[in-house]
Design a protein around this motif. Sequence first.
Motif, mmCIF file in Angstrom:
data_model
loop_
_atom_site.group_PDB
_atom_site.id
_atom_site.type_symbol
_atom_site.label_atom_id
_atom_site.label_comp_id
_atom_site.label_asym_id
_atom_site.label_seq_id
_atom_site.Cartn_x
_atom_site.Cartn_y
_atom_site.Cartn_z
ATOM 1 N N VAL B 283 0.647 -1.132 -0.275
ATOM 2 C CA VAL B 283 -0.192 -0.037 -0.024
ATOM 3 C C VAL B 283 0.831 1.298 0.067
ATOM 4 N N LYS B 284 1.699 1.562 0.930
ATOM 5 C CA LYS B 284 2.778 2.567 1.209
ATOM 6 C C LYS B 284 3.973 1.815 1.678
ATOM 7 N N PRO B 285 5.039 2.693 1.513
ATOM 8 C CA PRO B 285 6.369 2.122 2.124
ATOM 9 C C PRO B 285 6.480 2.334 3.567
ATOM 10 N N ASN B 286 5.599 2.998 4.151
ATOM 11 C CA ASN B 286 5.680 3.260 5.483
ATOM 12 C C ASN B 286 4.430 2.513 6.343
ATOM 13 N N VAL B 287 3.902 1.188 5.526
ATOM 14 C CA VAL B 287 2.709 0.741 6.157
ATOM 15 C C VAL B 287 3.261 -0.717 6.114
ATOM 16 N N PHE B 288 3.353 -1.453 7.274
ATOM 17 C CA PHE B 288 4.005 -2.717 7.430
ATOM 18 C C PHE B 288 2.825 -3.464 7.988
ATOM 19 N N VAL B 289 2.656 -4.985 7.779
ATOM 20 C CA VAL B 289 1.707 -5.725 8.189
ATOM 21 C C VAL B 289 2.189 -7.175 8.772
ATOM 22 N N VAL B 290 1.587 -7.484 9.867
ATOM 23 C CA VAL B 290 2.001 -8.727 10.737
ATOM 24 C C VAL B 290 0.793 -9.535 10.662
ATOM 25 N N GLY B 291 1.035 -11.029 10.855
ATOM 26 C CA GLY B 291 0.019 -11.900 11.259
ATOM 27 C C GLY B 291 -1.103 -11.886 10.361
ATOM 28 N N LYS B 300 -2.402 -18.474 8.755
ATOM 29 C CA LYS B 300 -3.036 -17.477 9.568
ATOM 30 C C LYS B 300 -2.737 -18.159 10.894
ATOM 31 N N ALA B 301 -1.502 -17.957 11.657
ATOM 32 C CA ALA B 301 -1.099 -18.840 12.769
ATOM 33 C C ALA B 301 -0.560 -17.927 13.595
ATOM 34 N N GLY B 302 -0.447 -18.327 15.177
ATOM 35 C CA GLY B 302 0.356 -17.414 15.712
ATOM 36 C C GLY B 302 1.928 -17.669 15.666
ATOM 37 N N SER B 303 2.322 -18.774 15.263
ATOM 38 C CA SER B 303 3.579 -19.027 14.912
ATOM 39 C C SER B 303 4.093 -18.033 13.863
ATOM 40 N N VAL B 304 3.202 -17.843 12.964
ATOM 41 C CA VAL B 304 3.596 -16.904 11.779
ATOM 42 C C VAL B 304 3.518 -15.688 12.149
#
Lengths: 105, 427
Positions: B283-291, B300-304
Motif C-alpha cells: 500500500v505504502k512504504p511506511n505501512v507494514f503488516v504482520v499476522g 494464519k497462525a500465531g507462530s507465523v
Amino acid sequence: MTTQTIAGRDVTVDEEGFLADPAQWDDEVATAIARDAGIDPMTDRHWQVVRYMRDTYLSTGSAPTIRSLGKASGVPVKELYQLFPKGPAKLAARIAGIPKPRGCI
Amino acid sequence: MAQRIAILGAGTGGTVMANRLRRRFAPDEASITIVDRDDSHLYQPGLLFVPFGLATPDGIVRPRHAQLIDGIDHVQGEIDRVDVEAQDVTLADGTRIGYDVLVVATGAVLLPEETDGLTGPGWKENVFTFYDLEGASALGGALPAFEKGRLVVAVVDQPIKCPVAPLEFAFLADWYFRRNGRRDRIDISYVTPLDAAFTKPVAADALGGLLETKGIELVTEFNTGEVDGRGGRLVSYDEREVGFDLLVVVPVHGGAPYVGRSPGLGDELDFVPADLGTLQSKVKPNVFVVGDAAGLPVSKAGSVAHFEAEVCADNVVRHLTGEPLEDAYDGHANCFVETGHGKALLIDFNLETEPLPGRYPGRFGPLPLLAESRLNHLGKLAFERMYWHALLPGRSIPGITPTLDLAGKRIPAPTTTPTTTPTEEAG
C-alpha cells in the motif's frame, strides 16, 4: 511434468493438466482445455472469470479462492458453479493456464 | 523529533512488534502507540480445549496492557479508518492518531453471516463454532449433552486461522466420546473444501491416516454454500449434502472491518497485501503488516505472526533509519497438532518446504516431527507459558528461529521430472 500438444502447441503440464508455464497459454489453448473439460462454448461469462483469475495470478503470484472470485470477478459464487461445474477455482485455473490453486498453508 | 510508530491491534503480532520496537528505540527517538478495541488478550490456541473442559475461558485471557513493556501508549478504542495519504488513524470516538510508520496487526474476524443459513435457526443450538470465546464456551455446554448421532466438523473456506485446529477438534472429539463411552453411538465426519485432510502431501497423508485410524469420515472438495440448522444439512454449491445432528463449523474469515473502510488499504477480503520477505505492505512504504491481517499465501497462525513480527520489527527499524529492508521471511510456521489421548504431532514448515518427518529443534531436538508423541502434547501445554513469558515480551527463544531450519528434517528424494519427453498423456 509432461509435454502435451494442446491446440497445436507443445505445452508443459503437471499430472493434473495444469500448465507449468503461464506464458505458454493463449485463447486457443484455453478454449481447447475448456472443451476437453466439457465446457463448450466458452461464453463471455466464462472468459470474464478466466481472465480475472489469470490477471490476479500474474499480478499477485497466487490464484484467487472461490470466495475471492465471487466477491471480485463480478460473477457470484452460485453462477461460478454453473459455469465451471464441481470445482470452479480449480477448473478456471486450469483453463486460465495457471498452476493449481492451493490452500493457504 | 521522535518518529511516531502506530500499531493497530494488540494481539500476538502487534504485542511482539510493540515490545521489540520499544527496546530498539529510546523514547526520544520514537513514540509507540498501540490501539485495540478491548483489553482482553486471548490465547487463541486455548480455544480448542474449552469445549472439552480442558481449558476455561477465564484461564486463557489476560489483560492486553499487562503484556506491553513500559513506554508504550496503549489506546483502547474502535478503529474507524486509516487514511494512508494523510498518515493518520481515526477512531470511532473521533480521536486521531498520526503516524510516521503504521503497523497493521488487527488479525482476522469471523464472518459466519457470509454463509447462507449459518447464523439462522439452529445457530448456537446445534450449530457452533469454537473459533471465538463465546462459541467455544457454548459448545462446551452442548458436547456433554450430545448422546448419539452425527457430529460434523466443517471448514467453509480458506483462509482460516490455524488450519490444523479443525482437525485437532475432530481428533479430540473422538477421544472425548471414547472416554465417555459414547463413541459407538456417535459418527464423526470432517468436511473440507480441500482435496485432502491438509494441503501439503506428506502431512495430508499423515493426518488423513489419523482420521482413518480414529474412524472419522473425511469428506473432501465440499464447498459449503448453505447451512440448514433446522433440517440438519450442509449443502454444497454443487448440491451435495452432508447431514448432521451437531455441527461444528469454522466460518469464513475476513480482515478487520476498518480495513474495508480505509481507501486503498485492503484487498477484496479486507486483508492487507504485503511483501512476504519484508512484511512491508504493498500500500505504502511506511505501512507494514504482520499476522492474520496480511494478505499473504501463508498460514494464519500465531507462530507465523510471531516470526513475521521479528522480521518486521527489524525492517521498521531499517525503514526509520534509512537502510534497505531485509528480505528475510520465508513463510515459516510451526504448530503442535493435538491428536487426542494425551498425544500430539509437531509440524514445522515454510512456503518451500512442506511439513516433513524428523526431529525438532535441530538434528538432536527432543521433539519428533510429524509423528504422534506424548512429548509433543506436553510441548503444546508448556507452550502456553512460553507464549506469555517469552514470546509476547519479544524475547528470543533458544533454538527457535524466524526462518525454517532444515536440520533434523528427512527430506524426500527428488522425483525425476522429465520435461522434454515426447508427447504423453497426463495422468
